[in-house]
Design a protein around this motif. Sequence first.
Motif, PDB file in Angstrom:
ATOM      1  N   ALA A  67       0.843  -1.208   0.000  1.00 14.76           N
ATOM      2  CA  ALA A  67       0.000   0.000   0.000  1.00 14.76           C
ATOM      3  C   ALA A  67       0.872   1.250   0.000  1.00 14.76           C
ATOM      4  O   ALA A  67       1.895   1.325   0.686  1.00 14.76           O
ATOM      5  CB  ALA A  67      -0.927  -0.006   1.214  1.00 14.76           C
ATOM      6  N   GLU A 116      -5.071   3.650   1.049  1.00 15.13           N
ATOM      7  CA  GLU A 116      -5.082   2.346   0.382  1.00 15.13           C
ATOM      8  C   GLU A 116      -5.236   1.221   1.399  1.00 15.13           C
ATOM      9  O   GLU A 116      -5.950   0.245   1.160  1.00 15.13           O
ATOM     10  CB  GLU A 116      -3.798   2.147  -0.424  1.00 15.13           C
ATOM     11  N   ARG A 144      -8.797   1.032   2.337  1.00 13.25           N
ATOM     12  CA  ARG A 144      -9.627   0.548   1.235  1.00 13.25           C
ATOM     13  C   ARG A 144      -9.521  -0.969   1.070  1.00 13.25           C
ATOM     14  O   ARG A 144     -10.511  -1.660   0.904  1.00 13.25           O
ATOM     15  CB  ARG A 144      -9.224   1.257  -0.061  1.00 13.25           C
ATOM     16  N   TRP A 145      -8.297  -1.500   1.150  1.00  8.76           N
ATOM     17  CA  TRP A 145      -8.145  -2.959   0.992  1.00  8.76           C
ATOM     18  C   TRP A 145      -8.845  -3.710   2.118  1.00  8.76           C
ATOM     19  O   TRP A 145      -9.421  -4.773   1.898  1.00  8.76           O
ATOM     20  CB  TRP A 145      -6.668  -3.334   0.965  1.00  8.76           C
TER      21      TRP A 145
END
Length: 511
Positions: A54, A59, A62-63
């Motif tokens: 990331a 990020e 989000r993951w």
Amino acid sequence: MLRILLSAQTSPARLSGLLLIPPVQPCCLGPSKSGDRPFGGGPVQGLQRLLEQARNPGELLRWLSQNPTKVRAHHYPVALRRLGQLLVSQPRPSPVEQATLQDLSQLIIRNCPSFDVHTIHVCLHLAVLLGFPSDGPLLCALEQERRSRLPPKPPSPHQPAIYGGQRLEVALSCPRFLQYPRQHLIRSLAEARPEELTPHVMVLLAQHLARHRLREPQLLEAIAHFLVVQEAQLNSKVVQKLVLPFGRLNYMPLEQQFMPCLERILAREAGVAPLATVNILMSLCQLQCLPFRALQFVFSPSFINHINGTPPSLIVRRYLSLLDTAVELELPGYQGPRLPQRQRVPIFPQPLITDRARCKYSHKDMVAEGLRQLLGEENYRQNLTVPPGYCTDFLLCVGSSGAVLPMRTQDPFLPYPPRSCQQDQANFNSTTQDPAQRVVLMLRERWHFCRDGRVLLGSRALRERHLGLMGYQLLPLPFEELESQRGLPQLKSYLRQKLQALGLRWGPEGG
């Protein structure tokens, strides 16, 4: 809450300490049902790589938030470690990233009740290194979870420092669990107090036994007894995990109330969790003790209509197809509803995952080359799936005189169901020719057995049992015998002896 973490005064030495922590490895234990993938690849490991790569806290969030079905407990320490690496290069996050960090913290707080002891300790350590305030929500939540796993009273001098139930959970939750011998698990279970043997601990134990093919009667009997004693408090989603090792390890417990207890749970929970219900029946199918009442429920139109269109629909239909095959072959007295023909799907249309994962250790290629040189490649079929969906290792067609027949001249499949086969055979015998016998060579690899190497795993025993009941003649090739062959000439001699012992002939002598 994040005043220290987001402050420009955050210690660079403290953040740099995160870089010295080795990458977090996934715990070797965990759910083993249809939603998971085997370790070593797949979505779970793929998500870990995404977290490790990331580029910013956004990020990371989000993951984690957009992949709820793939996130496991060990992914959160991975995310915290990556967060520390990002803060080393950018100690002061932007206002947008500050909100992202708060959301990430809340995500960990919501999910930490499902963490095992090892993951909680790792997250606590990483959060402290990151500079989260000791009185902040994240550290308070993690510390509360840590304390909730401790015994209610401090140990006395005459008691071990860690109680049996806690020691058992730590052993089973540790990524290096293979360092703990079976005797350690048995001793920890014996020393545990009744209130320490929670469903969580017993599920971990059941998953450990099933995953590593440990057919330990003392531990399995303890799980069976726990299931009977705690029947009223257990739902079918927990019960499916507790029952899994009995079917997989082909072990019927001595606990007399085991089957009556499961029948009551199935009657109570059958309509609540369809996949869990079918998973329980799959384990019982391997033990050859399917309850008629539960079968009538899962084959009813209402149950089948209910599962159609749901995410687990395909896997449930595959399991129902196998259960229908078991009814056909093993339960002649069953008079209830059956799975409609249009709902049936191939059971195991290809080699099982364990065989594909260990193909480089398998003897299949070596046996295939031996058969090719011995019989000729036109006289056998490899990896052929026969109705109703069992994949065979090697299949031969043999005439009434024992001659191996070319596959192109024969239908390799026996009719299914077997009652049709009997009618066809009676009609065929009225002509001048005899029907060909189908011989299936079954590789029995080391991983097809329980760890002791003597008892076939439930799924393997089920496949061999059903193929035999359908009329196929089975020729097992045990791993001990295959491993003792030194080179192709010895293997060909071994295969020749095996085939001749069945009265088979080929080549010039076979006519």
